[in-house]
Write a protein that holds these residues in place. Structure first.
Motif, PDB file in Angstrom:
ATOM      1  N   LEU A  78      27.350   9.039  34.654  1.00 13.57           N
ATOM      2  CA  LEU A  78      27.259   7.608  34.343  1.00 13.57           C
ATOM      3  C   LEU A  78      26.438   6.859  35.384  1.00 13.57           C
ATOM      4  CD1 LEU A  78      30.992   6.874  33.396  1.00 13.57           C
ATOM      5  CD2 LEU A  78      29.055   7.069  31.812  1.00 13.57           C
ATOM      6  N   GLY A  79      26.384   7.408  36.588  1.00 14.92           N
ATOM      7  CA  GLY A  79      25.718   6.728  37.684  1.00 14.92           C
ATOM      8  C   GLY A  79      26.529   5.578  38.240  1.00 14.92           C
ATOM      9  N   ALA A  80      27.821   5.541  37.884  1.00 13.75           N
ATOM     10  CA  ALA A  80      28.689   4.454  38.364  1.00 13.75           C
ATOM     11  C   ALA A  80      30.124   4.946  38.446  1.00 13.75           C
ATOM     12  CB  ALA A  80      28.609   3.264  37.410  1.00 13.75           C
ATOM     13  N   LEU A  81      30.879   4.359  39.359  1.00 10.45           N
ATOM     14  CA  LEU A  81      32.278   4.731  39.551  1.00 10.45           C
ATOM     15  C   LEU A  81      33.148   3.845  38.670  1.00 10.45           C
ATOM     16  CD1 LEU A  81      33.804   5.306  43.107  1.00 10.45           C
ATOM     17  CD2 LEU A  81      35.091   5.180  40.991  1.00 10.45           C
ATOM     18  N   ARG A  82      33.562   4.384  37.518  1.00 11.43           N
ATOM     19  CA  ARG A  82      34.440   3.629  36.616  1.00 11.43           C
ATOM     20  C   ARG A  82      35.754   4.377  36.470  1.00 11.43           C
ATOM     21  NH1 ARG A  82      30.427   3.375  32.212  1.00 11.43           N
ATOM     22  NH2 ARG A  82      28.718   2.102  32.984  1.00 11.43           N
ATOM     23  N   PRO A  83      36.860   3.655  36.277  1.00 10.51           N
ATOM     24  CA  PRO A  83      38.152   4.355  36.203  1.00 10.51           C
ATOM     25  C   PRO A  83      38.306   5.207  34.939  1.00 10.51           C
ATOM     26  CG  PRO A  83      38.448   1.995  35.851  1.00 10.51           C
ATOM     27  CD  PRO A  83      37.010   2.205  36.203  1.00 10.51           C
ATOM     28  N   TYR A  84      38.691   6.452  35.138  1.00 12.56           N
ATOM     29  CA  TYR A  84      38.962   7.390  34.045  1.00 12.56           C
ATOM     30  C   TYR A  84      40.296   8.071  34.310  1.00 12.56           C
ATOM     31  CZ  TYR A  84      34.522   7.276  31.574  1.00 12.56           C
ATOM     32  OH  TYR A  84      33.457   6.896  30.805  1.00 12.56           O
ATOM     33  N   ALA A  85      41.027   8.356  33.244  1.00  8.28           N
ATOM     34  CA  ALA A  85      42.267   9.121  33.367  1.00  8.28           C
ATOM     35  C   ALA A  85      42.086  10.447  32.649  1.00  8.28           C
ATOM     36  CB  ALA A  85      43.428   8.357  32.748  1.00  8.28           C
ATOM     37  N   THR A  86      42.618  11.512  33.253  1.00  7.74           N
ATOM     38  CA  THR A  86      42.576  12.813  32.592  1.00  7.74           C
ATOM     39  C   THR A  86      43.537  12.773  31.400  1.00  7.74           C
ATOM     40  OG1 THR A  86      42.363  13.764  34.799  1.00  7.74           O
ATOM     41  CG2 THR A  86      42.704  15.295  32.971  1.00  7.74           C
ATOM     42  N   LEU A  87      43.003  13.092  30.216  1.00  6.17           N
ATOM     43  CA  LEU A  87      43.846  13.092  29.014  1.00  6.17           C
ATOM     44  C   LEU A  87      44.383  14.502  28.786  1.00  6.17           C
ATOM     45  CD1 LEU A  87      44.446  10.842  26.973  1.00  6.17           C
ATOM     46  CD2 LEU A  87      42.680  11.809  25.513  1.00  6.17           C
ATOM     47  N   ASP A  88      43.475  15.460  28.950  1.00  7.11           N
ATOM     48  CA  ASP A  88      43.806  16.840  28.586  1.00  7.11           C
ATOM     49  C   ASP A  88      42.891  17.762  29.371  1.00  7.11           C
ATOM     50  OD1 ASP A  88      43.897  18.527  25.455  1.00  7.11           O
ATOM     51  OD2 ASP A  88      42.383  18.881  26.943  1.00  7.11           O
ATOM     52  N   LEU A  89      43.479  18.788  29.940  1.00  7.55           N
ATOM     53  CA  LEU A  89      42.702  19.739  30.732  1.00  7.55           C
ATOM     54  C   LEU A  89      43.182  21.149  30.419  1.00  7.55           C
ATOM     55  CD1 LEU A  89      40.518  19.980  32.984  1.00  7.55           C
ATOM     56  CD2 LEU A  89      42.379  19.925  34.641  1.00  7.55           C
ATOM     57  N   ARG A  90      42.247  21.982  30.003  1.00  4.95           N
ATOM     58  CA  ARG A  90      42.581  23.373  29.676  1.00  4.95           C
ATOM     59  C   ARG A  90      41.879  24.301  30.668  1.00  4.95           C
ATOM     60  NH1 ARG A  90      42.991  26.739  24.484  1.00  4.95           N
ATOM     61  NH2 ARG A  90      42.251  28.763  25.180  1.00  4.95           N
ATOM     62  N   VAL A  91      42.627  25.256  31.182  1.00  4.34           N
ATOM     63  CA  VAL A  91      42.072  26.233  32.124  1.00  4.34           C
ATOM     64  C   VAL A  91      42.333  27.639  31.587  1.00  4.34           C
ATOM     65  CG1 VAL A  91      42.044  27.056  34.510  1.00  4.34           C
ATOM     66  CG2 VAL A  91      42.597  24.661  34.049  1.00  4.34           C
ATOM     67  N   ASP A  92      41.271  28.394  31.370  1.00  6.01           N
ATOM     68  CA  ASP A  92      41.385  29.799  30.965  1.00  6.01           C
ATOM     69  C   ASP A  92      41.072  30.664  32.183  1.00  6.01           C
ATOM     70  OD1 ASP A  92      41.941  29.473  28.149  1.00  6.01           O
ATOM     71  OD2 ASP A  92      39.886  28.767  27.929  1.00  6.01           O
ATOM     72  N   TYR A  93      42.051  31.454  32.569  1.00  3.20           N
ATOM     73  CA  TYR A  93      41.889  32.278  33.769  1.00  3.20           C
ATOM     74  C   TYR A  93      41.294  33.632  33.400  1.00  3.20           C
ATOM     75  CZ  TYR A  93      45.056  28.864  35.814  1.00  3.20           C
ATOM     76  OH  TYR A  93      45.631  27.701  36.249  1.00  3.20           O
ATOM     77  N   GLY A 137      37.850  19.735  29.602  1.00  6.33           N
ATOM     78  CA  GLY A 137      38.698  18.565  29.793  1.00  6.33           C
ATOM     79  C   GLY A 137      38.182  17.357  29.036  1.00  6.33           C
ATOM     80  N   VAL A 138      39.098  16.486  28.660  1.00  2.69           N
ATOM     81  CA  VAL A 138      38.746  15.209  28.047  1.00  2.69           C
ATOM     82  C   VAL A 138      39.336  14.099  28.908  1.00  2.69           C
ATOM     83  CG1 VAL A 138      38.826  13.774  25.979  1.00  2.69           C
ATOM     84  CG2 VAL A 138      38.814  16.265  25.760  1.00  2.69           C
ATOM     85  N   PHE A 139      38.525  13.106  29.196  1.00  5.11           N
ATOM     86  CA  PHE A 139      38.933  12.008  30.068  1.00  5.11           C
ATOM     87  C   PHE A 139      38.748  10.695  29.323  1.00  5.11           C
ATOM     88  CE2 PHE A 139      39.280  14.388  34.083  1.00  5.11           C
ATOM     89  CZ  PHE A 139      38.752  15.599  33.656  1.00  5.11           C
ATOM     90  N   MET A 140      39.682   9.754  29.538  1.00  7.25           N
ATOM     91  CA  MET A 140      39.616   8.468  28.855  1.00  7.25           C
ATOM     92  C   MET A 140      39.206   7.381  29.829  1.00  7.25           C
ATOM     93  SD  MET A 140      40.362   8.388  25.607  1.00  7.25           S
ATOM     94  CE  MET A 140      40.873   6.698  25.322  1.00  7.25           C
ATOM     95  N   SER A 141      38.290   6.550  29.377  1.00  4.32           N
ATOM     96  CA  SER A 141      37.894   5.399  30.187  1.00  4.32           C
ATOM     97  C   SER A 141      39.044   4.388  30.204  1.00  4.32           C
ATOM     98  CB  SER A 141      36.657   4.769  29.567  1.00  4.32           C
ATOM     99  OG  SER A 141      36.466   3.481  30.085  1.00  4.32           O
ATOM    100  N   ILE A 142      39.353   3.893  31.378  1.00  5.73           N
ATOM    101  CA  ILE A 142      40.431   2.899  31.496  1.00  5.73           C
ATOM    102  C   ILE A 142      39.990   1.806  32.452  1.00  5.73           C
ATOM    103  CG2 ILE A 142      42.547   4.146  30.937  1.00  5.73           C
ATOM    104  CD1 ILE A 142      42.579   4.773  34.058  1.00  5.73           C
ATOM    105  N   GLU A 143      39.697   0.655  31.921  1.00  4.84           N
ATOM    106  CA  GLU A 143      39.440  -0.454  32.836  1.00  4.84           C
ATOM    107  C   GLU A 143      40.755  -0.836  33.467  1.00  4.84           C
ATOM    108  OE1 GLU A 143      36.679  -1.293  34.027  1.00  4.84           O
ATOM    109  OE2 GLU A 143      35.648   0.075  32.669  1.00  4.84           O
TER     110      GLU A 143
END
Lengths: 149, 135
Positions: A78-93, A137-143
């Protein structure tokens, strides 16, 4: 936190963002970045092993590494620091990290929309073509964090 | 407080995860808020939440295998974490449930909560490979 062009610069921001809290406790450090990706390094540490008697990094710190690298890859894209929250994160080992090896977390933000950011990445211990883990992972923008009540 | 039957990993102990209780054979793990688990100021880091969830999943599987007298070397296959609410600067708990226990793999669901166990802040699904003990 930003370069002379005003863009978010992970190489400048990471040392501040990784100094405190959980990333600081783990000892995460900036490693490299590109237009839409960031690499962080998780150094080997004796007390982060996952099974007694086996000098192999636990999987928990790898999730932390990839979550942090993911966030930085979004801000870099994005070139900018905006607040995001992790919605879902999958890790395959794919395999355990090598004994006493540091782990590199490479995260690429391949798509952003108005509300979401999509990230994929790998964790490896030297050879990106032979990863320790792959992540999505999917992240949600949160102002303002909508989950906070 | 700690149950000697629940053996946490060096990582889990180092992070500060403890056994709060064992309910009907299911370990309930907990971690206090502190700088080791802090993400953005006064909030739990998602990676620390994930570490707690994963540790609770393994603790449950180990307890169940011990109850059944089975010995395995556990290896992670994958974990998917859903973050439902921001973790606040307070104590967090986590507890798992076995969806399926096969011969070679197990599927485990884990929930983490803070004030109210009916309002999880994060959930996880884990697939774990159960290899031969000496493997």
């Amino acid at each position: 936190m930003t370069s002379s062009s005003g863009q978010f610069d992970p190489s400048a921001a990471a040392p501040f963002m990784l100094r405190h809290g959980h990333p600081g406790w783990l000892g995460m450090a900036y490693h490299a970045h590109g237009p839409d990706w960031v690499e962080l390094k998780l150094p080997w540490r004796e007390d982060l092993i996952g099974q007694p008697g086996m000098p192999v990094l636990a999987s928990g710190p790898i999730i932390s590494l990839m979550d942090m690298a993911s966030g930085l890859s979004i801000w870099t894209t994005l070139g900018a620091l905006r607040p995001y929250a992790t919605l879902d994160l999958r890790v395959d080992y794919q395999r355990p990290a090598r004994e006493r090896a540091a782990v590199i977390g490479h995260a690429q933000c391949y798509k952003t929309t108005r509300s979401a950011a999509f990230v994929r990445g790998v964790a490896h211990d030297g050879d990106p073509d032979d990863p320790v883990a792959q992540i999505a992972g999917v992240f949600m923008s949160i102002e303002r964090d909508p989950r906070s009540g | 407080m700690a149950d000697p039957a629940v053996d946490l990993t060096p990582y889990a102990r180092s992070l500060g995860i403890q056994v709060a209780a064992v309910e009907d054979g299911t370990p309930v793990l907990t971690i206090d808020f502190g700088s080791e688990v802090e993400g953005r100021p006064q909030h739990l880091h998602g990676g620390a939440t994930s570490g707690l969830l994963e540790t609770a999943g393994y603790a449950l599987l180990r307890a169940e295998l011990a109850r059944l007298g089975r010995e395995h070397r556990l290896k992670p296959i994958n974990i998917t974490v859903e973050f439902l609410a921001a973790g606040k600067s307070r104590r967090t708990f986590a507890k798992g449930r076995i969806n399926r226990l096969g011969r070679r793999n197990a599927n485990i669901a884990v929930e983490a909560w803070q004030d109210d166990s009916n309002r999880p802040i994060a959930t996880a699904i884990m697939n774990i490979l159960m290899g031969e003990a000496g493997e």
